[in-house]
Scaffold this motif. Sequence first.
Motif, PDB file in Angstrom:
ATOM      1  N   ASP A  43      -7.990   4.483   1.567  1.00  0.00           N
ATOM      2  CA  ASP A  43      -8.390   3.776   0.535  1.00  0.00           C
ATOM      3  C   ASP A  43      -9.912   4.215   0.015  1.00  0.00           C
ATOM      4  O   ASP A  43      -9.988   4.527  -1.265  1.00  0.00           O
ATOM      5  CB  ASP A  43      -8.899   2.259   0.972  1.00  0.00           C
ATOM      6  CG  ASP A  43      -7.445   1.561   0.795  1.00  0.00           C
ATOM      7  OD1 ASP A  43      -6.578   1.902   0.314  1.00  0.00           O
ATOM      8  OD2 ASP A  43      -7.418   0.321   1.579  1.00  0.00           O
ATOM      9  N   TYR A  76     -16.945  -0.516  -0.978  1.00  0.00           N
ATOM     10  CA  TYR A  76     -16.235  -1.059  -1.731  1.00  0.00           C
ATOM     11  C   TYR A  76     -14.787  -1.373  -1.170  1.00  0.00           C
ATOM     12  O   TYR A  76     -14.180  -2.370  -1.417  1.00  0.00           O
ATOM     13  CB  TYR A  76     -15.759   0.084  -2.768  1.00  0.00           C
ATOM     14  CG  TYR A  76     -15.015  -0.169  -3.930  1.00  0.00           C
ATOM     15  CD1 TYR A  76     -15.500  -1.019  -4.846  1.00  0.00           C
ATOM     16  CD2 TYR A  76     -13.430  -0.180  -3.859  1.00  0.00           C
ATOM     17  CE1 TYR A  76     -14.548  -1.355  -6.235  1.00  0.00           C
ATOM     18  CE2 TYR A  76     -12.735  -0.382  -4.980  1.00  0.00           C
ATOM     19  CZ  TYR A  76     -13.410  -1.380  -6.081  1.00  0.00           C
ATOM     20  OH  TYR A  76     -12.449  -1.732  -7.097  1.00  0.00           O
ATOM     21  N   GLN A  80     -13.119  -4.874  -1.057  1.00  0.00           N
ATOM     22  CA  GLN A  80     -11.530  -5.267  -1.331  1.00  0.00           C
ATOM     23  C   GLN A  80     -11.088  -5.952  -0.060  1.00  0.00           C
ATOM     24  O   GLN A  80     -10.248  -7.050  -0.382  1.00  0.00           O
ATOM     25  CB  GLN A  80     -10.927  -3.898  -1.550  1.00  0.00           C
ATOM     26  CG  GLN A  80     -11.108  -3.227  -2.713  1.00  0.00           C
ATOM     27  CD  GLN A  80     -10.787  -4.229  -4.172  1.00  0.00           C
ATOM     28  OE1 GLN A  80     -11.081  -4.988  -4.634  1.00  0.00           O
ATOM     29  NE2 GLN A  80      -9.475  -3.401  -4.550  1.00  0.00           N
ATOM     30  N   ASN A  83     -11.971  -9.581   0.110  1.00  0.00           N
ATOM     31  CA  ASN A  83     -11.538 -10.437  -1.353  1.00  0.00           C
ATOM     32  C   ASN A  83      -9.985 -10.700  -1.048  1.00  0.00           C
ATOM     33  O   ASN A  83      -9.598 -11.818  -1.321  1.00  0.00           O
ATOM     34  CB  ASN A  83     -11.495  -9.575  -2.503  1.00  0.00           C
ATOM     35  CG  ASN A  83     -12.978  -9.566  -3.275  1.00  0.00           C
ATOM     36  OD1 ASN A  83     -13.720 -10.586  -2.995  1.00  0.00           O
ATOM     37  ND2 ASN A  83     -13.203  -8.593  -4.037  1.00  0.00           N
ATOM     38  N   GLU A  84      -9.356  -9.870  -0.257  1.00  0.00           N
ATOM     39  CA  GLU A  84      -7.793 -10.152   0.089  1.00  0.00           C
ATOM     40  C   GLU A  84      -7.967 -11.497   0.702  1.00  0.00           C
ATOM     41  O   GLU A  84      -7.039 -12.141   0.867  1.00  0.00           O
ATOM     42  CB  GLU A  84      -7.389  -8.770   0.663  1.00  0.00           C
ATOM     43  CG  GLU A  84      -6.846  -7.651  -0.333  1.00  0.00           C
ATOM     44  CD  GLU A  84      -6.646  -6.365   0.436  1.00  0.00           C
ATOM     45  OE1 GLU A  84      -6.517  -6.394   1.749  1.00  0.00           O
ATOM     46  OE2 GLU A  84      -6.388  -5.239  -0.282  1.00  0.00           O
TER      47      GLU A  84
END
Length: 158
Positions: A43, A76, A80, A83-84
Motif C-alpha cells: 500500500d 497515509y 486508511q 478509516n476502514e
Amino acid sequence: MAAPHPLPTNLKVLRGTAQPCRLNAKEPRPDTNVSMPSGLSKDEQQYWQQVAGHLQEAGVLTVMDVQALKLYCRIYAKWQESNEKLDEYGPVIKTKTGHPALSPYFKISQKYLDQLLAILREFGMTPSSRTRIHTNSDKPDDDYEAWQKKRRMAREGV
C-alpha cells in the motif's frame, strides 16, 4: 505561538517571495534523482508512486525529502486502516456500561489526518499551500490561459 518553519530557497523562488538579502547562498542543493526507498508495504509503495512523480515534476522532491515522503506514505496507510475500522464499527460505540462513546478509531483517524496535513503542507500539496507557489513554466495550465497569452502577445505585437 511559535514562528513558522523557514522555507527552503526553491520554495521561496517558486512562491515568488525570494529576496536576495534573505537567501542562504550556502544552502545545500540536494540531488533531485529520487528512487523509492526500501521497506515500504504494498500500500505504501502504491501511495509513493502516486505522489512522488508529481512532486519530482514540480521540482519539490529531492533525495533529502525521501524520508519525509516515506513517512507520509506510512501515515497515509495507517490513516486508511483506521478509516476502514471506523467504517466497520462506526464513529460511536457502546461502552461496557452501555453508554455511547466516541470510537477510538475516530480519534486515531483524526490524529493521522493532522499528521498528514502537516506533511502535505510541507510539500505544497494542499490548495492553500499551493497557491503560494509560482512556477516559471511558459506552458499554460489550460485553454483559457493559452488564449490569454495569445491575446497578450497579439496586443504587444509579438
